[in-house]
Design an enzyme around this catalytic site. Structure first.
Site, mmCIF file in Angstrom:
data_model
loop_
_atom_site.group_PDB
_atom_site.id
_atom_site.type_symbol
_atom_site.label_atom_id
_atom_site.label_comp_id
_atom_site.label_asym_id
_atom_site.label_seq_id
_atom_site.Cartn_x
_atom_site.Cartn_y
_atom_site.Cartn_z
ATOM 1 N N TYR A 137 0.821 -1.208 0.000
ATOM 2 C CA TYR A 137 0.000 0.000 0.000
ATOM 3 C C TYR A 137 0.859 1.264 0.000
ATOM 4 O O TYR A 137 0.395 2.322 -0.396
ATOM 5 C CB TYR A 137 -0.894 0.052 1.244
ATOM 6 C CG TYR A 137 -2.177 -0.731 1.160
ATOM 7 C CD1 TYR A 137 -2.165 -2.100 0.917
ATOM 8 C CD2 TYR A 137 -3.402 -0.110 1.350
ATOM 9 C CE1 TYR A 137 -3.341 -2.820 0.868
ATOM 10 C CE2 TYR A 137 -4.585 -0.826 1.309
ATOM 11 C CZ TYR A 137 -4.544 -2.178 1.063
ATOM 12 O OH TYR A 137 -5.720 -2.879 1.021
ATOM 13 N N LYS A 185 3.437 -15.250 2.898
ATOM 14 C CA LYS A 185 3.583 -16.025 1.661
ATOM 15 C C LYS A 185 5.077 -16.291 1.490
ATOM 16 O O LYS A 185 5.711 -15.882 0.502
ATOM 17 C CB LYS A 185 2.984 -15.231 0.480
ATOM 18 C CG LYS A 185 2.876 -15.996 -0.817
ATOM 19 C CD LYS A 185 1.797 -17.075 -0.836
ATOM 20 C CE LYS A 185 1.845 -17.869 -2.124
ATOM 21 N NZ LYS A 185 0.927 -19.032 -2.127
ATOM 22 N N ASP A 217 -2.687 -18.423 1.419
ATOM 23 C CA ASP A 217 -3.734 -19.150 0.671
ATOM 24 C C ASP A 217 -4.346 -20.238 1.541
ATOM 25 O O ASP A 217 -5.564 -20.439 1.550
ATOM 26 C CB ASP A 217 -3.176 -19.713 -0.656
ATOM 27 C CG ASP A 217 -1.853 -20.449 -0.500
ATOM 28 O OD1 ASP A 217 -1.215 -20.354 0.570
ATOM 29 O OD2 ASP A 217 -1.444 -21.136 -1.468
ATOM 30 N N ASP A 241 -6.039 -7.061 4.748
ATOM 31 C CA ASP A 241 -7.211 -6.455 4.108
ATOM 32 C C ASP A 241 -8.151 -7.552 3.624
ATOM 33 O O ASP A 241 -9.352 -7.540 3.904
ATOM 34 C CB ASP A 241 -6.743 -5.586 2.931
ATOM 35 C CG ASP A 241 -7.901 -4.955 2.187
ATOM 36 O OD1 ASP A 241 -8.824 -4.460 2.865
ATOM 37 O OD2 ASP A 241 -7.886 -4.960 0.945
ATOM 38 N N ASP A 245 -11.868 -9.166 5.585
ATOM 39 C CA ASP A 245 -13.192 -9.214 4.948
ATOM 40 C C ASP A 245 -13.730 -10.641 4.948
ATOM 41 O O ASP A 245 -14.911 -10.869 5.215
ATOM 42 C CB ASP A 245 -13.120 -8.728 3.480
ATOM 43 C CG ASP A 245 -13.454 -7.243 3.345
ATOM 44 O OD1 ASP A 245 -13.179 -6.486 4.307
ATOM 45 O OD2 ASP A 245 -13.980 -6.850 2.289
#
Ligand code: IPM
Ligand code: MG
Length: 356
Positions: A137, A185, A217, A241, A245
């Site tokens: 970001y 990751k 994942d 992020d 959600d």
């Protein structure tokens, strides 16, 4: 001295839900002063910038910030740096050094059957601790090259950025079930390999909390398969992020999820910005259909993390539970046999419970 709160209602349903959060804060009887300022598309329309200097100054002079939501299709055409999300939220997070984003996802017992998982997984109670001022970001340059045919975003993390968010996540885990999963990751990304190294070192200083590492994942899959395995999920900005959600949906509605974005702390109390996880929902704005519970629970988080008023925060949580137990529902969580409430009716009911 009253607790000084900057109120940034923002766009879409922001003003409606924030009005209810302020109503509930007032009903607690604690001593607050509220000052409003513009942010987001609304601020852009009035001042030409989504984050006016006056708003930033007010936030810096306040003890805490209560934010509604920013953005909407009306401002999507603006160049990236003037769009409410990039032009207001990101610089606000950076300027106020809000590096620790705390997003609890907890099933409320009254809503167990509203979850898409229909209660099969039982009660979920986890918190995503998301790094908020680094990673992709904020990595420079964010640009288009070669006549706009190539785009670049850069993911950068430093050891110290990882250390401070990891320390904060361990403190949170220590007040919960002492179980932390660090998500990365590391099979692909160099930033994730550094992340894992640093978290492994910090884990050494936090033996009372059990630590494990999970690839992002796999975590996305495990959240659906068995969400009860999670207590604290520690992760970087973009993974957080997405996972927050996903986690929110397990509890039934995005309209229920609060968040805190915290800065450095002194004596266990942090400057913080508090906002519902849901966005500005322009399709239902101005109709009194939005669920104010996420905003109200965000106000409760403020009492806890910024003001150390844990008892008052707990009373708000209980008032929300009680009102839901009584069958009151906003449109997003309405089911047969419950009573439909407007945004303000829901806020009134929760404020009324507190005053009892
Ligand atoms: C969030 C939002 C923001 C983010 C956007 C609006 C910039 O999705 O707070 O989760 O990605 O951080
Ligand atoms: Mg998001």
């Amino acid at each position: 001295m009253p607790h000084k709160i900057a109120v940034l209602a923002g766009d879409g349903i922001g003003p409606e839900v924030i009005a209810e959060a302020v109503k509930v804060l007032k009903a607690t009887g604690a001593d607050f002063s509220f000052e409003e300022a513009l942010i987001g598309g609304t601020a852009y329309d009035k001042t030409g910038h989504p984050l006016p200097q006056k708003t930033l100054d007010l936030c810096k002079e306040s003890d805490a910030v209560l934010l509604g939501a920013v953005g909407g299709p009306a401002w999507d055409h603006l160049e990236t740096k003037l769009r409410p999300e990039v032009g207001a939220l990101l610089p606000l997070r950076a300027e106020l050094q809000l590096f620790a984003n705390v997003r609890p996802a907890k099933t409320l017992p009254a809503l167990l059957l509203a979850s898409p998982l229909k209660g099969e997984r039982g009660l979920v109670d986890l918190v995503v601790v998301r790094e908020l001022t680094g990673g992709i970001y904020f990595g420079k340059p964010r640009e288009r090259r070669e006549n706009g045919t190539v785009a670049v975003d850069t993911c950068i993390y430093s050891k110290s950025e990882i250390e401070r968010i990891a320390q904060r996540a361990y403190e949170i885990a220590r007040h919960r079930r002492h179980n932390l999963v660090s998500v990365d990751k590391a099979n692909v990304l160099e930033t994730s390999r550094l992340w894992r190294e640093v978290v492994t070192d910090i884990a050494e200083q936090n033996h009372d909390v059990s630590t494990s590492h999970m690839l992002v994942d796999n975590c996305a899959m495990q959240l659906i398969r068995d969400p009860q395995q999670f207590d604290v999920i520690l992760t970087e900005n973009m993974f957080g992020d997405i996972l927050s959600d996903e986690a929110s949906m397990i509890t039934g509605s995005l309209g229920l999820l609060p968040s805190a974005s915290l800065s450095h702390h002194k004596d266990g109390k942090s400057f913080g910005l508090y906002e519902p996880v849901h966005g500005s929902a322009p399709d239902i704005a101005g109709q009194q259909r939005a669920n104010p519970i996420a905003a109200i629970l965000s106000a409760a988080m403020m009492l806890k993390y910024t003001f150390g008023e844990n008892d008052v925060a707990f009373r708000i949580d209980q008032a929300v539970d009680a009102v839901l137990e009584h069958g009151l529902r906003t449109a997003d969580i309405f089911e047969k046999g419950t009573r439909l409430a407007s945004t303000a009716e829901m806020g009134d009911a929760i404020a009324g419970k507190l005053a009892e």
